[in-house]
Every structure is written in structure tokens, then in C-alpha cells.
Design a protein around this motif. Structure first.
Motif, PDB file in Angstrom:
ATOM      1  N   ASP A  52      13.564  10.815   2.292  1.00 35.37           N
ATOM      2  CA  ASP A  52      14.449  10.374   1.209  1.00 35.37           C
ATOM      3  C   ASP A  52      14.056   8.994   0.684  1.00 35.37           C
ATOM      4  OD1 ASP A  52      15.237   8.855   3.364  1.00 35.37           O
ATOM      5  OD2 ASP A  52      17.378   9.014   2.952  1.00 35.37           O
ATOM      6  N   ILE A  53      12.746   8.718   0.689  1.00 31.37           N
ATOM      7  CA  ILE A  53      12.227   7.432   0.239  1.00 31.37           C
ATOM      8  C   ILE A  53      11.189   7.653  -0.861  1.00 31.37           C
ATOM      9  CG2 ILE A  53      10.989   5.315   0.901  1.00 31.37           C
ATOM     10  CD1 ILE A  53      13.569   5.464   2.399  1.00 31.37           C
ATOM     11  N   LEU A  54      11.266   6.848  -1.924  1.00 29.14           N
ATOM     12  CA  LEU A  54      10.227   6.807  -2.951  1.00 29.14           C
ATOM     13  C   LEU A  54       9.375   5.578  -2.672  1.00 29.14           C
ATOM     14  CD1 LEU A  54       8.959   7.733  -5.679  1.00 29.14           C
ATOM     15  CD2 LEU A  54      10.536   6.131  -6.773  1.00 29.14           C
ATOM     16  N   TYR A  55       8.091   5.797  -2.443  1.00 25.92           N
ATOM     17  CA  TYR A  55       7.144   4.709  -2.223  1.00 25.92           C
ATOM     18  C   TYR A  55       6.350   4.497  -3.497  1.00 25.92           C
ATOM     19  CZ  TYR A  55       8.010   5.366   2.760  1.00 25.92           C
ATOM     20  OH  TYR A  55       8.603   5.465   3.999  1.00 25.92           O
ATOM     21  N   ILE A  56       6.107   3.240  -3.838  1.00 23.23           N
ATOM     22  CA  ILE A  56       5.263   2.903  -4.979  1.00 23.23           C
ATOM     23  C   ILE A  56       4.087   2.092  -4.450  1.00 23.23           C
ATOM     24  CG2 ILE A  56       5.124   1.771  -7.230  1.00 23.23           C
ATOM     25  CD1 ILE A  56       8.191   2.075  -7.433  1.00 23.23           C
ATOM     26  N   TYR A  57       2.886   2.617  -4.692  1.00 20.84           N
ATOM     27  CA  TYR A  57       1.650   1.959  -4.257  1.00 20.84           C
ATOM     28  C   TYR A  57       0.818   1.577  -5.476  1.00 20.84           C
ATOM     29  CZ  TYR A  57       2.482   3.857   0.419  1.00 20.84           C
ATOM     30  OH  TYR A  57       3.031   4.167   1.640  1.00 20.84           O
ATOM     31  N   ARG A  58       0.065   0.520  -5.364  1.00 23.26           N
ATOM     32  CA  ARG A  58      -0.908   0.178  -6.400  1.00 23.26           C
ATOM     33  C   ARG A  58      -2.016   1.226  -6.319  1.00 23.26           C
ATOM     34  NH1 ARG A  58      -1.358  -4.420  -8.936  1.00 23.26           N
ATOM     35  NH2 ARG A  58      -0.252  -5.579  -7.321  1.00 23.26           N
ATOM     36  N   ALA A  59      -2.405   1.783  -7.456  1.00 28.59           N
ATOM     37  CA  ALA A  59      -3.470   2.789  -7.495  1.00 28.59           C
ATOM     38  C   ALA A  59      -4.788   2.102  -7.833  1.00 28.59           C
ATOM     39  CB  ALA A  59      -3.155   3.855  -8.536  1.00 28.59           C
ATOM     40  N   ASN A  60      -5.819   2.475  -7.114  1.00 28.11           N
ATOM     41  CA  ASN A  60      -7.149   1.916  -7.351  1.00 28.11           C
ATOM     42  C   ASN A  60      -7.953   2.825  -8.268  1.00 28.11           C
ATOM     43  OD1 ASN A  60      -6.576  -0.213  -5.560  1.00 28.11           O
ATOM     44  ND2 ASN A  60      -7.230   1.011  -3.819  1.00 28.11           N
ATOM     45  N   ILE A  61      -8.933   2.267  -8.903  1.00 19.70           N
ATOM     46  CA  ILE A  61      -9.766   3.003  -9.850  1.00 19.70           C
ATOM     47  C   ILE A  61     -10.551   4.135  -9.194  1.00 19.70           C
ATOM     48  CG2 ILE A  61     -11.783   1.499  -9.712  1.00 19.70           C
ATOM     49  CD1 ILE A  61     -10.420   2.700 -13.007  1.00 19.70           C
ATOM     50  N   ASP A  62     -10.786   4.057  -7.876  1.00 10.32           N
ATOM     51  CA  ASP A  62     -11.570   5.082  -7.177  1.00 10.32           C
ATOM     52  C   ASP A  62     -10.706   6.215  -6.619  1.00 10.32           C
ATOM     53  OD1 ASP A  62     -10.303   3.846  -5.069  1.00 10.32           O
ATOM     54  OD2 ASP A  62     -12.139   3.370  -3.967  1.00 10.32           O
ATOM     55  N   ASN A  63      -9.487   6.371  -7.128  1.00 16.19           N
ATOM     56  CA  ASN A  63      -8.540   7.415  -6.717  1.00 16.19           C
ATOM     57  C   ASN A  63      -7.931   7.177  -5.345  1.00 16.19           C
ATOM     58  OD1 ASN A  63      -7.788   9.212  -8.629  1.00 16.19           O
ATOM     59  ND2 ASN A  63      -9.095  10.871  -7.960  1.00 16.19           N
ATOM     60  N   SER A  64      -8.059   5.986  -4.812  1.00 13.61           N
ATOM     61  CA  SER A  64      -7.384   5.639  -3.570  1.00 13.61           C
ATOM     62  C   SER A  64      -6.140   4.816  -3.927  1.00 13.61           C
ATOM     63  CB  SER A  64      -8.317   4.831  -2.661  1.00 13.61           C
ATOM     64  OG  SER A  64      -8.637   3.590  -3.250  1.00 13.61           O
ATOM     65  N   TYR A  65      -5.366   4.481  -2.924  1.00 10.43           N
ATOM     66  CA  TYR A  65      -4.205   3.645  -3.208  1.00 10.43           C
ATOM     67  C   TYR A  65      -4.316   2.343  -2.427  1.00 10.43           C
ATOM     68  CZ  TYR A  65      -2.320   5.501   1.179  1.00 10.43           C
ATOM     69  OH  TYR A  65      -2.148   5.858   2.484  1.00 10.43           O
ATOM     70  N   GLY A  66      -3.680   1.323  -2.971  1.00 14.71           N
ATOM     71  CA  GLY A  66      -3.741  -0.002  -2.381  1.00 14.71           C
ATOM     72  C   GLY A  66      -2.428  -0.380  -1.730  1.00 14.71           C
ATOM     73  N   GLU A  67      -2.038  -1.614  -1.953  1.00  4.82           N
ATOM     74  CA  GLU A  67      -0.858  -2.153  -1.289  1.00  4.82           C
ATOM     75  C   GLU A  67       0.427  -1.440  -1.702  1.00  4.82           C
ATOM     76  OE1 GLU A  67       0.655  -6.061  -2.632  1.00  4.82           O
ATOM     77  OE2 GLU A  67      -0.928  -5.933  -4.142  1.00  4.82           O
ATOM     78  N   GLN A  68       1.361  -1.386  -0.772  1.00  7.69           N
ATOM     79  CA  GLN A  68       2.678  -0.818  -1.055  1.00  7.69           C
ATOM     80  C   GLN A  68       3.458  -1.843  -1.862  1.00  7.69           C
ATOM     81  OE1 GLN A  68       4.977   1.070   2.170  1.00  7.69           O
ATOM     82  NE2 GLN A  68       6.652  -0.249   1.523  1.00  7.69           N
ATOM     83  N   LEU A  69       3.927  -1.441  -3.040  1.00 10.36           N
ATOM     84  CA  LEU A  69       4.648  -2.342  -3.924  1.00 10.36           C
ATOM     85  C   LEU A  69       6.156  -2.234  -3.769  1.00 10.36           C
ATOM     86  CD1 LEU A  69       2.455  -1.706  -7.071  1.00 10.36           C
ATOM     87  CD2 LEU A  69       2.329  -3.658  -5.501  1.00 10.36           C
ATOM     88  N   ALA A  70       6.627  -1.053  -3.391  1.00 12.21           N
ATOM     89  CA  ALA A  70       8.072  -0.869  -3.223  1.00 12.21           C
ATOM     90  C   ALA A  70       8.347   0.318  -2.310  1.00 12.21           C
ATOM     91  CB  ALA A  70       8.736  -0.645  -4.581  1.00 12.21           C
TER      92      ALA A  70
END
Length: 98
Positions: A33-51
């Protein structure tokens, strides 16, 4: 963590606060029941958790998916979040707007 649903999206506004200001491509992931927001990287990976946002506490949830993209927005903790979604985002939007 293996998300139940996820989608890449772009921010339609600036989110500011404890994470600084962010704009651009993000990854929205739903797990339990959690929405996570991650920074998306140009290489289709994800970066730091923003929220990390508990879905039951999200207010004014609105979403629309279409053939040429869609939109998704909500309020949480006094902030408004707005995202532009890619085409074929129906399953993600349907999770919130039933």
C-alpha cells in the motif's frame, strides 16, 4: 522488493521539500500500500528514492490514460504531485481510479 505495478512518468511540476527540487523522468512503483517515486536514469535504471507515500493517505487522486499518454495527480502532505504518463498506462491508472 518486486513492485506490483510500475510505470515511468515525467513530472509536470516541480516537487520541492526535503528532497530538494526535482523535475524530469521518474519511476512510479506500487508495492503493497505504498507508492514509491524514484529518479529514473537515462539507461532505464532507477536512481535515488525521492518519495515513499502511503496510498491510503493520498488525497484528490485523479488519473486518465489514453492512446497518446495520460496524466496522474494527487495531493499528499500538503503538496500536489502531477505526472504525465506514457501511452498504455491504463493498468497503473486503474489501480487508483476505479
Amino acid at each position: 522488493m518486486i513492485p506490483e505495478k510500475y510505470i515511468y512518468a515525467s513530472l509536470k511540476n516541480i516537487i520541492s521539500g526535503m528532497f530538494g527540487s526535482i523535475r524530469g523522468l521518474v519511476l512510479l512503483c506500487i508495492y503493497e500500500d505504498i507508492l514509491y517515486i524514484y529518479r529514473a536514469n537515462i539507461d532505464n535504471s532507477y536512481g535515488e528514492q525521492l518519495a515513499k507515500i502511503p496510498i491510503p493517505y493520498m488525497k484528490n487522486i485523479q488519473g486518465k490514460a489514453g492512446l497518446f499518454g495520460g496524466k496522474f495527480s494527487f495531493n499528499y502532505d500538503g503538496k500536489e504531485y502531477k505526472f504525465k504518463l506514457p501511452a498504455k498506462a491504463e493498468k497503473f491508472v486503474d489501480f487508483f481510479v476505479k
